[in-house]
Enzyme design. Structure first.
Site, PDB file in Angstrom:
ATOM      1  N   CYS A  91       0.764  -1.287  -0.062  1.00 22.20           N
ATOM      2  CA  CYS A  91      -0.120   0.032   0.155  1.00 22.20           C
ATOM      3  C   CYS A  91       0.902   1.114   0.001  1.00 22.20           C
ATOM      4  O   CYS A  91       1.643   1.564  -1.027  1.00 22.20           O
ATOM      5  CB  CYS A  91      -0.860  -0.188   1.215  1.00 22.20           C
ATOM      6  SG  CYS A  91      -2.417   0.859   0.740  1.00 22.20           S
ATOM      7  N   ARG A 107     -11.876   6.723  -4.223  1.00 29.69           N
ATOM      8  CA  ARG A 107     -10.794   5.831  -3.792  1.00 29.69           C
ATOM      9  C   ARG A 107     -11.000   4.423  -4.410  1.00 29.69           C
ATOM     10  O   ARG A 107     -12.242   4.228  -4.897  1.00 29.69           O
ATOM     11  CB  ARG A 107     -10.748   5.607  -2.317  1.00 29.69           C
ATOM     12  CG  ARG A 107     -10.234   6.952  -1.836  1.00 29.69           C
ATOM     13  CD  ARG A 107     -10.093   6.883  -0.243  1.00 29.69           C
ATOM     14  NE  ARG A 107      -9.128   5.811   0.390  1.00 29.69           N
ATOM     15  CZ  ARG A 107      -7.827   6.248   0.458  1.00 29.69           C
ATOM     16  NH1 ARG A 107      -7.436   7.338   0.383  1.00 29.69           N
ATOM     17  NH2 ARG A 107      -6.662   5.297   1.088  1.00 29.69           N
ATOM     18  N   HIS A 135      -3.732  -5.652   0.990  1.00 34.54           N
ATOM     19  CA  HIS A 135      -3.722  -5.871   2.520  1.00 34.54           C
ATOM     20  C   HIS A 135      -4.810  -6.797   2.789  1.00 34.54           C
ATOM     21  O   HIS A 135      -5.200  -7.395   2.083  1.00 34.54           O
ATOM     22  CB  HIS A 135      -3.662  -4.486   3.181  1.00 34.54           C
ATOM     23  CG  HIS A 135      -4.812  -3.693   3.205  1.00 34.54           C
ATOM     24  ND1 HIS A 135      -5.266  -2.718   2.313  1.00 34.54           N
ATOM     25  CD2 HIS A 135      -6.052  -3.801   3.803  1.00 34.54           C
ATOM     26  CE1 HIS A 135      -6.360  -2.269   2.552  1.00 34.54           C
ATOM     27  NE2 HIS A 135      -6.946  -2.982   3.315  1.00 34.54           N
TER      28      HIS A 135
END
Lengths: 463, 249
Positions: free
Chosen positions: B96, B133, B201
């Site tokens: 990330c 996002r 993740h």
């Protein structure tokens, strides 16, 4: 014309509430508010204005529902009629639904004061509409990152909300939380609460899940004299001198008694009182002190606070005690790392290793991202949990987490079906041994729903 | 001869947003279960990095404010040390925000570029606050998977920045469900020598234990030569992997 519109909105909302209840489709805690606001968009502001003593808003990552229920209980004992989103529907529509349920079609509201818990992200909008008299800021922990985004963004929304408050409004905030204190410390009319007894500190080092490690002004790590919970504690920035503000109301002489509650001394500007509660854990000490600060600010007496806290029964799923087939079952909502760690510490504080059901969902209200499970210190279970049943939509993720926390695989039972998982947990109990159920938010609602159908609990909107 | 694995966890207090420590836990446990001695060293901001003392580096993701602090610190010597270590065969996993910092730069919606360390040939740009996002469960087809591993990697992604790879970086995989590097070209992550970067993740390694083993093998090989990792009972992990694949669709 606008009054007609308000009346139409109220009517539409009330009709939809009646319909939902008649169909047995739930508690009508949100939808009527949505319907009513579609007809009368300014409904929240206009009904809120009719409350003679104004509104109290309560927000924060953890403890909103319990704090609001405590405050409503105290005010009720003082003779105030509260309008309150008891069932925890804390978006604008849920608050509107609570107001609607107590409004006549001409917009008259049957209540003296509004006590509303408010979603962290919705705070600016609700402040703008309701113009609260008192705003209570509880704590800020990382939670539902996929929905709220970064914790700094939530703090920025609160700053925005404070700018929208009326000049005579009062802010009550948790001084032990550096993120919250940074939002509120410069507000002209502010009162603070926190814990004054450093004997209940966990140490001077923050746990892994801690968020507010760095001074907002200069980026230097805070130095802690005491860490109470997550990043809450007595802190100071050695670079700029920013430190925990002085406490207006505090808990002192805190004695935690595991799952059975705690006793402590409430120190306030109007005196001290010894308080006993069946609410478990240090996180509930914070909730009680927050509610007490708000109640005293509104003019109730310390004696009244003490009585209501003593008699308070935990809200649905928040330390709630249920009897199933002769066994005591405790249900403790655990929805983010800081909260989960506190629940674990409370449950595991006894001498005997426990049996627990851990229920993990990943629906919108839980947060769709379950990576936070790895920020919880499940390693605590290794010596203190003899059997764990994992359930819910993300039962498999939880099983992996426990394996890597070092629990022997034979101590982990995977049972995605919630009802079977509860029975599996009960079957593992010895005589007189309690079962601990630790669910995320929607898993808690689902398990309570299953238990309500079997007659073990009342539906959450009736609780 | 007893095997040992030396893991370096960079910025554990700053870049730890999405359960990132689960990756460290998984690497350490899976190595220990094979009798490998494991040492995990945490290297925070301001502490010098003696890169030669480690076999495997991990760097996670953080919030904007934390990422700026880490980016600044990487420019104070750590970045160069990491580049050199990877050129010499060290293993690295960046997730990330840490992944973005391994590239050439991160260009925010407004304000100045955040310099990366150019360890991976890629650049990241935020497309502006009005663009959404990239958030959700993700499944990628691993390209190529090591022998014996299933073809998929699963995780959760949550990033504003869009990453585009240069010619020297190979994608870690192709997106099956989700967004990946930029939501457009179907690539996800980047690989160069023994360095890997990814937006996955969840955390990444517990539900993809084969990737954890792959990293452990690469890291051990450098000092210990060819090693065999004894198979483990991965039934729980495999079930979680499959559940995550179903959840993403």
């Amino acid at each position: 014309m606008t009054d007609l519109r308000l009346g139409a909105g109220i009517l539409a909302g009330r009709l939809s509430a009646a319909l939902i209840r008649a169909l047995g489709a739930g508690g009508a805690t949100t939808m009527p508010g949505r319907v009513a606001r579609a007809v009368a968009p300014d409904l929240l502001a206009r009904l809120g204005r009719r409350l003679m003593r104004g509104s109290v808003l309560i927000t924060g990552t953890n403890g909103k529902t319990t704090t609001a229920r405590l405050l409503t209980g105290i005010l009720g004992r003082a003779g105030w009629r509260s309008i309150h989103n008891r069932a925890g529907a804390n978006l604008p529509a849920g608050i509107a639904a609570a107001l609607l349920a107590h409004s006549a079609l001409d917009g008259q509201v049957r209540g003296d004061v509004g006590v509303f818990e408010v979603d962290e992200a919705a705070l600016p909008l609700v402040v703008e509409s309701l113009r609260p008299r008192v705003l209570v800021l509880g704590n800020l922990f990382r939670d539902q990152l996929d929905r709220y985004g970064e914790i700094d963004l939530v703090a920025d929304r609160w700053r925005d909300a404070l700018r929208r408050l009326e000049a005579d409004a009062l802010v009550i905030y948790n001084a032990d939380d550096p993120l919250v204190a940074d939002v509120a410390r410069d507000f002209p009319a502010a009162r603070t609460f926190g814990i004054a007894d450093s004997s209940v500190r966990r140490g001077e080092a923050l746990e892994h899940a801690a968020d507010g490690r760095y001074c907002y002004r200069c980026g230097v790590p805070y130095r802690y004299e005491a860490v109470f919970l997550g990043h809450l504690g007595a802190y100071r920035c050695d670079s700029c001198g920013t430190a925990r503000p002085l406490l207006t109301v505090a808990a002192d002489n805190v004695r935690l008694r595991g799952i059975t509650g705690s006793v402590f001394t409430l120190t306030t500007p109007v005196g001290r009182a010894d308080v006993t509660t069946t609410l478990p854990g240090l996180y509930n000490v914070y909730n009680i002190v927050a509610a007490a600060t708000a109640a005293l600010t509104l003019g109730t007496t310390l004696g009244l606070v003490r009585t209501v806290v003593r008699d308070f029964i935990p809200a649905f799923g928040r330390g709630e005690q249920i009897t199933i087939e002769g066994h005591t079952v405790y249900m403790l909502l655990a929805k983010n790392p800081a909260g989960f760690n506190e629940v674990l510490r409370t449950v595991l504080s006894g001498a005997r290793p426990v049996v627990a059901v851990i229920a993990i969902n990943d629906l919108t209200a839980d947060g769709r991202d379950v990576s936070w499970l790895w920020d919880v210190d499940f390693e605590m279970l290794r010596e203190h949990c003899r059997a764990a049943v994992v359930t819910g939509i993300r039962a498999h993720d939880m099983a992996v987490r426990l394996k890597y926390a070092g629990l022997p695989e034979e101590a982990i039972t995977l049972e995605p079906d919630e009802e079977r998982a509860i029975h599996c947990g009960i079957d593992l109990l010895a005589l007189g041994e309690p079962l601990y159920v630790l669910p995320t938010y929607t898993a808690m609602l689902r398990i309570r729903d299953l238990l309500a159908r079997r007659g073990y609990v009342r539906a959450f909107w009736e609780d | 001869m007893a095997l040992d694995l030396r893991i370096c966890h960079l910025y554990p207090d700053l870049l730890n947003l999405y359960g990132d420590r689960g990756n460290i836990t998984t690497l350490a446990q899976r190595a220990r279960w094979r009798g490998v001695a494991v040492e995990v060293t945490e290297v925070p901001v301001g502490t010098p990095l003696r890169a030669a003392e480690y076999d495997l580096f991990f760097i996670g993701g953080g919030e904007d404010r934390q990422q700026v602090l880490a980016a600044g610190d990487l420019q104070q010597g750590k970045g160069g040390a990491l580049r050199e270590a990877v050129e010499e065969g060290a293993t690295l996993l960046a997730v990330c925000g840490g992944y973005q910092l391994m590239g050439r730069y991160y260009r925010p919606a407004e304000g100045e570029d955040l310099p990366g360390i150019s360890l991976l040939d890629l650049a990241t740009q935020h497309p502006g606050k009005r663009r959404p996002r990239l958030i959700g469960n993700i499944v990628i087809r691993w390209d190529p998977p090591p022998a014996g591993a299933p073809p998929t990697l699963v995780g959760f992604e949550n990033h504003g920045g869009r990453t585009v790879l240069g010619s020297a970086a190979h994608p870690l995989g192709q997106v099956v469900a989700g967004f990946g590097n930029n939501g457009e070209d179907r690539t996800e992550g980047a690989a160069y020598r023994n360095a890997y970067g990814t937006y996955l993740h969840g955390p990444l390694l517990p539900k993809n234990p084969w990737f954890a083993d792959h990293l452990i093998m690469l890291a051990l090989r450098r000092r210990h030569g060819e090693v065999e990792l004894a198979p483990l009972d991965d039934q729980i992990e495999a079930q979680a992997h499959e559940a995550a694949v179903r959840r993403a669709r």
